[in-house]
Motif scaffolding. Structure first.
Motif, short mmCIF file in Angstrom:
data_model
loop_
_atom_site.label_atom_id
_atom_site.label_comp_id
_atom_site.label_asym_id
_atom_site.label_seq_id
_atom_site.Cartn_x
_atom_site.Cartn_y
_atom_site.Cartn_z
N HIS A 66 0.81 -1.22 0.00
CA HIS A 66 0.00 0.00 0.00
C HIS A 66 0.85 1.27 0.00
CE1 HIS A 66 0.86 -0.48 4.34
NE2 HIS A 66 0.71 0.83 4.40
N GLN A 67 2.17 1.13 0.18
CA GLN A 67 3.04 2.30 0.21
C GLN A 67 3.62 2.64 -1.16
OE1 GLN A 67 5.80 0.76 3.13
NE2 GLN A 67 4.86 1.96 4.78
N LEU A 68 3.42 1.79 -2.15
CA LEU A 68 4.05 1.99 -3.46
C LEU A 68 3.68 3.32 -4.09
CD1 LEU A 68 3.86 -1.51 -5.19
CD2 LEU A 68 5.91 -0.31 -4.41
N ALA A 69 2.38 3.64 -4.10
CA ALA A 69 1.95 4.87 -4.75
C ALA A 69 2.61 6.09 -4.11
CB ALA A 69 0.43 4.99 -4.68
N GLY A 70 2.73 6.07 -2.78
CA GLY A 70 3.37 7.18 -2.10
C GLY A 70 4.84 7.33 -2.44
N LEU A 71 5.46 6.26 -2.90
CA LEU A 71 6.86 6.30 -3.31
C LEU A 71 7.01 6.64 -4.79
CD1 LEU A 71 8.16 3.10 -1.46
CD2 LEU A 71 8.59 5.48 -0.83
N GLY A 72 5.88 6.89 -5.46
CA GLY A 72 5.93 7.20 -6.88
C GLY A 72 6.14 5.99 -7.75
N VAL A 73 5.65 4.83 -7.30
CA VAL A 73 5.83 3.58 -8.03
C VAL A 73 4.46 3.01 -8.39
CG1 VAL A 73 6.80 1.25 -7.99
CG2 VAL A 73 7.95 3.11 -6.76
N ALA A 74 4.30 2.57 -9.63
CA ALA A 74 3.07 1.91 -10.08
C ALA A 74 3.43 0.58 -10.70
CB ALA A 74 2.32 2.77 -11.09
N LEU A 89 -0.44 4.69 -15.21
CA LEU A 89 0.08 6.00 -15.61
C LEU A 89 -0.63 7.15 -14.92
CD1 LEU A 89 0.35 5.60 -19.50
CD2 LEU A 89 2.18 5.47 -17.82
N ALA A 90 -1.88 6.93 -14.54
CA ALA A 90 -2.72 8.03 -14.09
C ALA A 90 -2.17 8.76 -12.88
CB ALA A 90 -4.13 7.51 -13.79
N ALA A 91 -1.47 8.07 -12.01
CA ALA A 91 -0.90 8.70 -10.82
C ALA A 91 0.43 9.39 -11.10
CB ALA A 91 -0.72 7.66 -9.72
N LYS A 92 0.85 9.38 -12.37
CA LYS A 92 2.10 10.01 -12.80
C LYS A 92 3.29 9.53 -11.96
CE LYS A 92 -0.33 14.09 -14.48
NZ LYS A 92 -0.29 13.62 -15.88
N PRO A 93 3.54 8.22 -11.95
CA PRO A 93 4.63 7.67 -11.15
C PRO A 93 5.99 7.96 -11.76
CG PRO A 93 3.67 5.95 -12.48
CD PRO A 93 2.83 7.17 -12.71
N GLY A 94 7.01 7.94 -10.92
CA GLY A 94 8.37 8.08 -11.42
C GLY A 94 8.95 6.77 -11.90
N LEU A 95 8.35 5.65 -11.46
CA LEU A 95 8.79 4.31 -11.85
C LEU A 95 7.58 3.44 -12.08
CD1 LEU A 95 10.99 2.08 -12.19
CD2 LEU A 95 10.80 1.70 -9.71
N ILE A 96 7.53 2.79 -13.24
CA ILE A 96 6.45 1.85 -13.55
C ILE A 96 7.05 0.46 -13.68
CG2 ILE A 96 4.60 1.23 -15.14
CD1 ILE A 96 4.52 4.11 -16.06
N LEU A 97 6.48 -0.49 -12.96
CA LEU A 97 6.89 -1.88 -13.03
C LEU A 97 5.88 -2.62 -13.90
CD1 LEU A 97 7.56 -2.38 -9.20
CD2 LEU A 97 9.23 -1.73 -10.97
N LEU A 98 6.33 -3.07 -15.07
CA LEU A 98 5.45 -3.75 -16.02
C LEU A 98 5.70 -5.25 -15.95
CD1 LEU A 98 5.72 -1.41 -19.15
CD2 LEU A 98 4.02 -1.36 -17.32
N ASP A 99 4.68 -5.99 -15.58
CA ASP A 99 4.80 -7.44 -15.43
C ASP A 99 4.20 -8.12 -16.65
OD1 ASP A 99 5.15 -9.97 -14.49
OD2 ASP A 99 3.80 -9.80 -12.77
#
Length: 261
Positions: free
Chosen positions: A75-83, A168-178
């Protein structure tokens, strides 16, 4: 530590009983960079992703986001800029495509998405902002025309686009694509490749994928796992020319032996 990095994994080890799923894995993702993580089945790719997302706590090693050490919970990922996107799609069948994407921007709302759906006080203006962000994300992935459709009404490829738009909507600095390429047609693969390169102009991506040709064409660097160990890393050309990578994929005698993922 690499203070300028978006993500650093340092000597991460994960054991399941007597099996070592990750063995001192290290990597660094710089800003505006596409890193691919590849390897045969059982290499440890999913375990690595689950460590980054906080679903698995490593036995040894450290993970840094933005130069700061974290023991992440999901639950902390979004706050770290990670999606993160999922291997499947992970959309809510009861919501429209637009509403599914709005879920991805709840961290930007004060009143929250669910209160918006329920028309609670103070939520109206924020809901309009969220809808605008969600529409922008759908447009970015070429899915604006299906905003009002539910997942069951969409093709698999289009559902994948909606899932990516949600990330993408949260404008993350890092996206993890599985495994974003799974189930896509050749035309959709080409479109995905263009989109990944476009997204790298704004942030970083780590792509875990079996489709090696796609990885060779879109990644700035590639890390190859085999039985939980990094057997090669570098540019796509360097990795492609590495005999250990060929051995791992072809299962020759040169390939290392070890536990499965």
């Amino acid at each position: 530590m690499n203070p300028g990095s978006v993500l650093e994994v340092r000597s991460v080890t994960v054991r399941f009983g007597g099996l070592t799923a990750l063995d001192a894995v290290s990597l660094v993702v710089p800003p505006r960079h596409v890193m691919g993580v590849i390897g045969p089945n059982g290499a440890g790719k999913t375990t690595l992703l689950n460590v980054l997302c906080g679903f698995i706590r490593p036995d040894d090693g450290e993970v840094f986001f933005g130069g700061r050490r974290h023991q992440v919970r999901p639950h902390q990922l979004a706050g770290l800029g990670v999606a993160r996107t999922l291997q499947g799609v992970g959309l809510y069948n009861g919501l429209t495509a637009l509403e599914n994407v709005m879920v991805g921007v709840t961290c930007r709302a004060k009143a929250g998405f669910w209160s918006g759906l329920l028309a609670l006080p103070r939520a109206g203006r924020e809901e309009r902002v969220l809808r605008g962000l969600a529409r922008q994300a759908l447009e970015r992935v070429g899915a604006a025309d299906v905003a009002g459709a539910r997942p069951s009404e969409l093709s698999y490829g289009m559902r994948k686009k909606v899932a990516l738009a949600r990330a993408l909507a949260a404008k993350p600095g890092l996206i993890l694509l599985d495994e974003p390429a799974s189930g896509l047609s050749e035309a959709e693969l080409a479109e995905l490749g263009r989109l990944i390169r476009d997204l790298a102009t704004e942030g970083s991506l780590m792509v875990i994928e079996h489709h090696v040709d796609l990885m060779m064409s879109v990644c700035d660097s590639i890390v190859v796992l085999d039985f939980g160990r990094v057997i090669a890393s570098g540019s796509p050309r360097e990795v492609q020319d590495n005999p250990m990578v060929t051995a791992a994929y072809l299962g020759t005698a040169e390939a290392s032996e070890g536990p499965a993922e």
